[in-house]
Design a protein around this motif. Structure first.
Motif, short mmCIF file in Angstrom:
data_model
loop_
_atom_site.label_atom_id
_atom_site.label_comp_id
_atom_site.label_asym_id
_atom_site.label_seq_id
_atom_site.Cartn_x
_atom_site.Cartn_y
_atom_site.Cartn_z
N UNK A 93 8.51 1.09 13.39
CA UNK A 93 7.94 1.16 12.29
C UNK A 93 8.03 -0.07 11.50
N UNK A 94 6.96 -0.95 11.59
CA UNK A 94 7.06 -2.41 10.61
C UNK A 94 6.94 -1.80 9.20
N UNK A 95 7.67 -2.67 8.41
CA UNK A 95 7.61 -2.90 6.90
C UNK A 95 7.81 -1.03 6.61
N UNK A 96 8.85 -0.47 7.18
CA UNK A 96 9.01 0.97 6.88
C UNK A 96 9.22 1.27 5.21
N UNK A 97 9.61 0.18 4.70
CA UNK A 97 9.95 0.27 3.08
C UNK A 97 8.62 0.57 2.36
N UNK A 98 7.45 0.41 3.11
CA UNK A 98 6.09 0.55 2.45
C UNK A 98 5.62 2.05 2.49
N UNK A 99 6.20 2.93 3.45
CA UNK A 99 5.82 4.03 3.59
C UNK A 99 6.85 5.09 2.81
N UNK A 100 6.00 6.24 2.49
CA UNK A 100 6.77 7.19 1.78
C UNK A 100 7.58 8.03 3.05
N UNK A 101 8.66 8.67 2.20
CA UNK A 101 9.56 9.53 3.31
C UNK A 101 8.75 10.48 4.04
N UNK A 102 7.78 11.22 3.55
CA UNK A 102 7.18 12.17 4.25
C UNK A 102 6.42 11.56 5.49
N UNK A 103 5.74 10.46 5.07
CA UNK A 103 5.15 9.85 6.12
C UNK A 103 6.13 9.21 7.31
#
Length: 693
Positions: free
Chosen positions: A558-568
């Protein structure tokens, strides 16, 4: 019909002074189309202009309001050079600086030799105090209007804070007092203002405390919103509950055949959930139950066995999924399990057209299709059933309350089982479902291995791209998820295409791509190729988040994982670890990582328990972000902040219970006021349940 008292609130924003067609398009992006939407758009900080020192005393990088005498204008000689105006007071000089300025306008605003009030941020340059582009300018008579506290609003490109503030003030002028819907004793105890006064106070912050969730004005408005939410849910739920149902108790023959065909034994949680569901279906009331189960906990099997209970009684059942990919996948899972039972499931999605669609509709109408699997295409008006007994709605958070009821309305006394793989924190459960009956699947099926989750910097992206070659050569299949881009689908697709080309150079036609802009048939073709092993690496946007099942896939990047919410992130990680092989999830982050981002990625490394992750997500990001409520069907609150207002939610729920016990039809004076509240928060549909219920 909306009550007349609310007509002024629902006028278009173009009726406000200064909001023309061009501005309204921009404003609508952040507020909405009506005056009431502007009222709900509260400031998030403020600029304090009350500090009024002399020029000599003004500290650097501070907002000040100064009284000065204008000395001389120095217009710019060429375009890039600034226009400067020298001013002074008894303690020293001040230079006002303007770029791209209109000289005639400045001469009029700041005439030489006159006294003026200017407010803005000052800093010293070569020992002289400067103010670049003052925020406010006026005569000494206008000092009181300038030397105030300015609220600062969330903005969008093309909308200045000045314009937003002016629009908010214009909207507030259109408000009128509304009948009080709060319990008087509770309101007194809380020392809350009337609704209209609370709104005015929330738009006029005076200090930092005014922005806290427990500031009285904000708390009052949050409670109003939560009360409307809980009342609407209670009315919907009461309607469903009141509708008498049919006792559905099958003889178990079909269920036994399917259980015998299963290559595994059901988990304890699955057995427990089935018992609760069967008990509900056996009652002469309509079932409305939520089945919450983490990714891979075996909800599809529970859904199928539940459907067979209805089919054993001569009824039909539908299983509804939010996407075509998921609907067809359910079909692939379910069809082999039904071999030898004499049941042939049909699948109906938006893609089915013409003769094929007509044939399926005929089968549903005459009852020869006992089990239908599909998308919201099953909702459409021309879809009729011979004898629908059960609707199973998967990934519930993608469908609103009213769509659930529309499905239930396709038959007489239809039982409804809603399912979600998104673990929802209890607080959000209450806002989305009220006190719905819930079954939880807490175990993973046997044989599932934990996923090894690692966090790496994006700087190592090339190393990761090279490394997947080694994994693929050992038989692994890889998901590569591209970053989430809030502003635009186009940019998101472009990011996916760029990564696809990069990986194709390394691995040729063993790389495929899916994204939301592709046609359903294209997506299905690529997914099928990935499932069959014709491609090894699947580059994707978040379309693969829900329900895609390829047991051979063991790597998730997952690229740029910091942009995603935890649930996602949890949902995406759930796409791997579905077979018996060990799986790895790589979360690539862009530096620098915020404290919040670090905390989220740490949780992902430490646990695979979706319920722990969901509670943590709510704590870290607040409800507006969790599950990406915009596309999730969960209520998106404008005034309430969860979990900060969690205690108010509990009070609202209890308040609603008492209200409906004492005044079930909302006919009393408070009941009438509560009807106004429902319309104010656009819960119009729930008011119809008062009449129909």
């Amino acid at each position: 019909m909306r009550p007349e008292i609310l007509f002024p609130f629902f006028k278009p924003i173009t009726t406000l002074a200064g909001v023309g067609p061009r501005i309204s398009v921009l404003l609508e992006k952040i507020t909405g189309a009506h005056i009431v939407d502007v009222l709900w758009h509260l400031p998030t900080s403020y600029v304090d202009r009350r500090f009024s020192p002399t020029i000599a005393e003004a500290p650097d990088n501070t907002v000040v309001t100064l009284e000065v005498t204008v000395m001389k204008h120095f217009p710019s000689r060429n375009r890039p050079a600034p226009y400067k105006i020298t001013c002074f007071d008894e303690t020293g000089p001040l230079e006002l600086v303007f770029f791209n300025a209109r000289g005639d306008y400045l001469q009029k605003q700041l005439p030489e030799g006159e006294t003026r009030i200017v407010s803005g941020t000052v800093e010293r340059f070569n020992g002289i105090l400067q103010m670049t582009h003052p925020d406010r300018m006026g005569t000494p008579e206008e000092r009181d209007a300038i030397q105030t506290v300015d609220p600062v609003y969330p903005l969008t490109a093309g909308i200045t804070n000045k314009l937003m503030g002016k629009t908010a003030r214009a909207a507030l002028e259109k408000t009128i007092p509304l009948p009080e819907w709060l319990d008087p004793a509770f309101k007194d105890r809380k020392k809350w203002q009337d609704w209209q006064d609370a709104l005015k106070t929330a738009h006029a912050p005076q200090e930092e405390d005014d922005f806290y969730a427990d500031a009285p004005a904000r708390e009052r408005l949050a409670y109003d919103e939560l009360l409307a939410n809980q009342l609407a849910l209670a009315l919907v739920r009461r309607t469903v509950r009141k509708a008498s149902g049919r006792s559905i108790k099958g003889d178990g023959r079909l269920r036994k055949q399917v259980r015998d065909a299963l290559p595994f034994a059901l988990t304890g949680s699955q057995e427990e959930a089935l018992k609760e569901i069967n008990d509900d279906m056996g009652q002469p009331l309509r079932m409305l139950r939520l089945l919450q189960g983490d990714v891979g906990s075996g909800k599809t099997v529970v859904a199928l066995l539940t459907a067979l209970n209805a089919i054993e009684c001569g009824m039909q059942a539908v299983i509804m999924a939010p996407t075509e990919i998921l609907a067809r996948q359910h079909m692939e899972t379910i069809e082999p399990l039904l071999e030898g039972t004499g049941i042939t499931p049909v699948v109906l999605t938006g893609r089915d057209k013409g003769k094929k669609r007509t044939a399926i509709l005929d089968q549903l109408e005459d009852g020869s299709a006992q089990l239908a699997i599909g998308t919201h295409a099953l909702f459409q008006e021309d879809v009729g059933f011979h004898n629908l007994g059960l609707a199973v709605i998967d990934e519930q958070h993608r469908f609103g309350v009213h769509q659930r009821l529309a499905m239930a309305g396709k038959g007489k006394h239809v039982d409804v089982l809603v399912m979600t793989a998104t673990p929802i924190p209890r607080t959000l459960m209450l806002t989305a479902y009220g006190d719905m009956d819930v079954s939880r699947l807490l175990e993973k099926p046997a044989g599932r291995k934990p996923v090894d989750t690692r966090v790496m910097s994006l700087e190592r992206l090339d190393e990761v791209a090279q490394g997947i070659g080694r994994m693929v050569s050992k038989g692994a299949r890889v998901y590569w998820v591209c970053p989430l881009v809030e502003e635009s689908d186009k940019i998101e697709v472009a990011a996916a295409e760029e990564r696809f080309e990069h990986l194709q150079k390394l691995y040729g036609d063993r790389v495929g791509m899916v994204h939301g802009k592709m046609k359903g048939t294209q997506k299905d073709t690529v997914m099928a190729a990935f499932a069959k092993g014709e491609i090894d690496v699947l580059v994707a946007t978040t379309v693969i988040e829900v329900g895609v099942n390829v047991p051979e896939a063991t790597v998730m990047i997952i690229e740029h994982a910091e942009r995603f919410g935890l649930a996602q992130l949890h949902q995406l990680r759930g796409r791997i670890g579905r077979g018996s092989a060990a799986s790895t999830c790589l979360l690539l982050y862009g530096a620098p990582l915020s404290e919040n981002g670090q905390a989220r990625l740490k949780i992902m490394r430490e646990t695979e328990d979706g319920f722990v992750i969901a509670e943590e997500d709510l704590r870290l990001r607040g409800a507006g972000e969790v599950l990406g409520t915009r596309q999730s069907g969960l209520p998106e609150f404008r005034l309430a902040q969860l979990p900060a207002h969690e205690d108010l939610l509990a009070v609202a729920r209890d308040d609603v219970k008492l209200i409906l016990e004492k005044d079930p039809d909302l006919k009393s004076a408070r009941g009438e006021a509560l009807r106004v509240l429902l319309y104010l928060f656009e819960e119009d549909a729930s008011v119809t349940y008062l009449r129909s219920g």
